[in-house]
Motif scaffolding. Structure first.
Motif, mmCIF file in Angstrom:
data_model
loop_
_atom_site.group_PDB
_atom_site.id
_atom_site.type_symbol
_atom_site.label_atom_id
_atom_site.label_comp_id
_atom_site.label_asym_id
_atom_site.label_seq_id
_atom_site.Cartn_x
_atom_site.Cartn_y
_atom_site.Cartn_z
ATOM 1 N N LEU A 16 -12.577 2.023 8.098
ATOM 2 C CA LEU A 16 -12.416 3.137 7.196
ATOM 3 C C LEU A 16 -11.141 3.853 7.203
ATOM 4 C CD1 LEU A 16 -16.028 4.766 7.160
ATOM 5 C CD2 LEU A 16 -14.919 3.376 5.522
ATOM 6 N N ARG A 17 -10.635 3.952 8.616
ATOM 7 C CA ARG A 17 -9.070 4.676 8.898
ATOM 8 C C ARG A 17 -7.889 3.637 8.273
ATOM 9 N NH1 ARG A 17 -8.447 6.065 14.665
ATOM 10 N NH2 ARG A 17 -6.270 6.101 13.913
ATOM 11 N N MET A 18 -8.265 2.225 8.556
ATOM 12 C CA MET A 18 -7.289 1.224 8.158
ATOM 13 C C MET A 18 -7.215 1.066 6.498
ATOM 14 S SD MET A 18 -5.219 -0.878 9.561
ATOM 15 C CE MET A 18 -4.270 -2.427 8.980
ATOM 16 N N LEU A 19 -8.644 1.322 6.108
ATOM 17 C CA LEU A 19 -8.308 1.001 4.604
ATOM 18 C C LEU A 19 -7.999 2.361 4.014
ATOM 19 C CD1 LEU A 19 -9.478 -0.404 2.112
ATOM 20 C CD2 LEU A 19 -11.615 0.829 2.068
ATOM 21 N N ARG A 20 -7.933 3.450 4.375
ATOM 22 C CA ARG A 20 -7.258 4.530 3.817
ATOM 23 C C ARG A 20 -5.769 4.542 3.917
ATOM 24 N NH1 ARG A 20 -11.286 7.597 6.372
ATOM 25 N NH2 ARG A 20 -9.914 8.279 7.972
ATOM 26 N N GLY A 21 -5.095 4.071 5.061
ATOM 27 C CA GLY A 21 -3.771 3.590 5.247
ATOM 28 C C GLY A 21 -3.341 2.713 4.265
ATOM 29 N N ARG A 22 -4.124 1.337 4.002
ATOM 30 C CA ARG A 22 -3.712 0.554 3.158
ATOM 31 C C ARG A 22 -3.780 0.799 1.714
ATOM 32 N NH1 ARG A 22 -8.346 -3.548 4.003
ATOM 33 N NH2 ARG A 22 -7.239 -4.453 1.949
ATOM 34 N N GLN A 23 -4.780 1.819 1.228
ATOM 35 C CA GLN A 23 -4.659 2.505 -0.041
ATOM 36 C C GLN A 23 -3.343 3.224 -0.302
ATOM 37 O OE1 GLN A 23 -8.525 4.297 0.081
ATOM 38 N NE2 GLN A 23 -9.779 2.544 -0.812
ATOM 39 N N ALA A 24 -2.767 3.697 0.785
ATOM 40 C CA ALA A 24 -1.955 4.555 0.443
ATOM 41 C C ALA A 24 -0.551 4.168 -0.148
ATOM 42 C CB ALA A 24 -1.541 5.343 1.814
ATOM 43 N N VAL A 25 -0.437 2.712 -0.070
ATOM 44 C CA VAL A 25 0.541 2.272 -0.545
ATOM 45 C C VAL A 25 0.894 2.295 -2.220
ATOM 46 C CG1 VAL A 25 0.751 0.337 1.028
ATOM 47 C CG2 VAL A 25 -0.437 -0.153 -1.086
ATOM 48 N N LEU A 26 -0.414 2.542 -2.869
ATOM 49 C CA LEU A 26 -0.182 2.654 -4.302
ATOM 50 C C LEU A 26 0.053 4.188 -4.490
ATOM 51 C CD1 LEU A 26 -3.920 1.144 -5.253
ATOM 52 C CD2 LEU A 26 -1.735 0.243 -5.513
ATOM 53 N N ASP A 27 0.269 4.921 -3.726
ATOM 54 C CA ASP A 27 0.747 6.207 -3.947
ATOM 55 C C ASP A 27 2.452 6.525 -3.440
ATOM 56 O OD1 ASP A 27 -1.726 7.175 -4.466
ATOM 57 O OD2 ASP A 27 -2.238 7.443 -2.399
ATOM 58 N N ARG A 28 2.959 5.602 -3.177
ATOM 59 C CA ARG A 28 4.408 5.431 -2.892
ATOM 60 C C ARG A 28 5.096 5.736 -4.219
ATOM 61 N NH1 ARG A 28 4.325 0.562 0.763
ATOM 62 N NH2 ARG A 28 5.595 -0.212 -1.076
ATOM 63 N N THR A 29 6.409 6.051 -4.064
ATOM 64 C CA THR A 29 7.386 6.254 -5.089
ATOM 65 C C THR A 29 7.833 4.655 -5.756
ATOM 66 O OG1 THR A 29 9.019 6.331 -3.577
ATOM 67 C CG2 THR A 29 8.188 8.452 -4.777
ATOM 68 N N ASP A 30 7.765 3.875 -4.866
ATOM 69 C CA ASP A 30 8.064 2.401 -5.028
ATOM 70 C C ASP A 30 6.766 1.570 -4.920
ATOM 71 O OD1 ASP A 30 7.637 2.633 -2.321
ATOM 72 O OD2 ASP A 30 9.153 1.103 -1.715
ATOM 73 N N ALA A 31 5.621 2.240 -5.529
ATOM 74 C CA ALA A 31 4.451 1.610 -5.458
ATOM 75 C C ALA A 31 4.359 0.139 -5.977
ATOM 76 C CB ALA A 31 3.186 2.450 -5.776
ATOM 77 N N PRO A 32 3.769 -0.756 -5.517
ATOM 78 C CA PRO A 32 3.295 -2.048 -6.100
ATOM 79 C C PRO A 32 2.717 -1.758 -7.397
ATOM 80 C CG PRO A 32 2.037 -1.973 -4.195
ATOM 81 C CD PRO A 32 2.777 -0.777 -4.180
ATOM 82 N N ARG A 33 2.596 -2.834 -8.483
ATOM 83 C CA ARG A 33 1.642 -2.717 -9.362
ATOM 84 C C ARG A 33 0.385 -3.508 -9.094
ATOM 85 N NH1 ARG A 33 1.086 -1.531 -14.545
ATOM 86 N NH2 ARG A 33 -0.066 -2.502 -15.853
ATOM 87 N N LEU A 34 -0.762 -2.769 -9.555
ATOM 88 C CA LEU A 34 -1.931 -3.374 -9.187
ATOM 89 C C LEU A 34 -2.778 -3.497 -10.476
ATOM 90 C CD1 LEU A 34 -4.431 -4.014 -7.527
ATOM 91 C CD2 LEU A 34 -5.091 -1.661 -7.506
ATOM 92 N N THR A 35 -3.011 -4.940 -10.596
ATOM 93 C CA THR A 35 -3.890 -5.296 -11.968
ATOM 94 C C THR A 35 -5.099 -5.834 -11.325
ATOM 95 O OG1 THR A 35 -1.995 -6.106 -13.208
ATOM 96 C CG2 THR A 35 -3.971 -6.870 -13.904
ATOM 97 N N CYS A 36 -6.260 -5.203 -11.842
ATOM 98 C CA CYS A 36 -7.541 -5.792 -11.063
ATOM 99 C C CYS A 36 -8.504 -6.217 -12.316
ATOM 100 C CB CYS A 36 -8.061 -4.287 -10.489
ATOM 101 S SG CYS A 36 -9.972 -4.882 -9.976
ATOM 102 N N VAL A 37 -9.148 -7.244 -12.120
ATOM 103 C CA VAL A 37 -10.102 -7.900 -13.120
ATOM 104 C C VAL A 37 -11.413 -7.485 -12.101
ATOM 105 C CG1 VAL A 37 -11.107 -10.064 -14.067
ATOM 106 C CG2 VAL A 37 -8.562 -9.436 -14.302
ATOM 107 N N LEU A 38 -12.222 -6.861 -12.866
ATOM 108 C CA LEU A 38 -13.477 -6.485 -12.294
ATOM 109 C C LEU A 38 -14.761 -7.113 -12.897
ATOM 110 C CD1 LEU A 38 -14.754 -4.987 -9.878
ATOM 111 C CD2 LEU A 38 -14.413 -2.960 -11.403
#
Length: 295
Positions: A153-175
């Motif tokens: 769970l801690r590792m997942l929170r850290g991984r999710q934080a990349v979406l909050d960076r100023t240079d965050a990657p673009r995420l496209t999700c098909v669900l």
């Protein structure tokens, strides 16, 4: 310079050297070792990341492989590896965690310019709420100690934080639509998750598309996958990878032939989805219904 994870820089350097040697007419490790005045085992150590070749040795190797023109790129990549800027998780976890495959995935996510995620069965990890993630992990980590759950769970929170960076990657999700109805954690947890997806869909760097059940799935798209696009100015030879999670491990693919198959699956699947606006409406309606039923 563009930020690239150390584990990814090391992977790109070692895999690149190995690929250049294996596709060269001079692929004999003993002959290459003789040219640089080292033992045969040293070439293997270079390709496994145990040691780094000097600039001079690197130039000789690349010349032997017929790729002397790549020397500036591989010198720069080698120096990135030697610099070893610690990855974000290195000081956060015990030595045995995370496993290599998860480190590499986290490194790819950190370094990516774009992520394309297809997930037919449940909400993908980058968009999971803590409660939803815990419910899934508890189901998948049966028989494991409680501290393993906490670490993941801690590792997942850290991984999710990349979406909050100023240079965050673009995420496209098909669900997949069925993933939105799967009662992970119960109605309250699922309702919270759907509301979170609505909020995420309003972010500039996140696009969520729903694949309706009636649309079916393209042949071959039976399980989820994540395509990660890396900065080509830094990772020239492996600027794209695809990750697939299995019950045993996380596997990544890098060969052009395999990547082409996944790109085709992605395009076919995306074409069958609702628009981002329609998808957000579906998410909001389902969230309201779950909240109403729970109350």
């Amino acid at each position: 310079m563009v930020e690239v994870s150390h584990v990814v820089a090391e992977w790109a350097f070692t895999q690149g050297l190995k690929k250049l040697r294996e596709t060269s007419k001079n692929s004999n490790q003993s002959e290459i070792a003789r040219r640089i005045g080292k033992s045969r085992a040293t070439i293997g150590h270079y390709e496994m990341g145990r040691y780094l070749p000097s600039h001079d040795s690197l130039d000789i190797m690349l010349d032997a492989y017929g790729h002397s023109d790549r020397a500036p790129y591989y010198r720069q990549l080698r120096d990135r590896v030697e610099m070893h800027s610690p990855d974000w998780w290195e000081d956060e976890f015990p030595d045995h965690f995370p496993p290599r495959s998860l480190k590499l995935l986290a490194g790819f996510e950190y370094s990516a310019t774009e992520l394309r995620v297809f997930e037919p069965l449940h909400v993908p990890e980058p968009l999971q709420t803590p409660a939803y993630a815990e419910a899934l992990l508890r189901a998948g980590l049966t028989g494991h100690r409680a501290d393993q759950l906490t670490l993941h769970l801690r590792m997942l929170r850290g991984r999710q934080a990349v979406l909050d960076r100023t240079d965050a990657p673009r995420l496209t999700c098909v669900l997949g639509e069925s993933a939105l109805r799967s009662p992970v954690g119960g109605p309250l947890v699922l309702g919270e998750q759907l509301n979170a997806l609505v909020s995420q869909a309003n972010r500039d760097n996140v696009e969520i598309r729903i694949l309706p059940d009636h649309s079916g799935r393209p042949a071959g798209a039976t399980s989820g996958f994540t395509e990660l696009l890396l900065p080509t100015e830094i990772i020239q030879d492996f600027s794209e990878v695809v990750y697939v999670s299995t019950p045993v491990d996380r596997i990544h693919y890098e060969s052009p032939e395999t990547l082409a198959i996944f790109r085709d699956l992605w395009e076919q699947t995306k074409q069958a989805t609702l628009s981002p606006e329609e998808s957000t409406e579906v998410l909001a309606d389902l969230a309201r219904q779950l909240t109403k039923d729970a109350s």
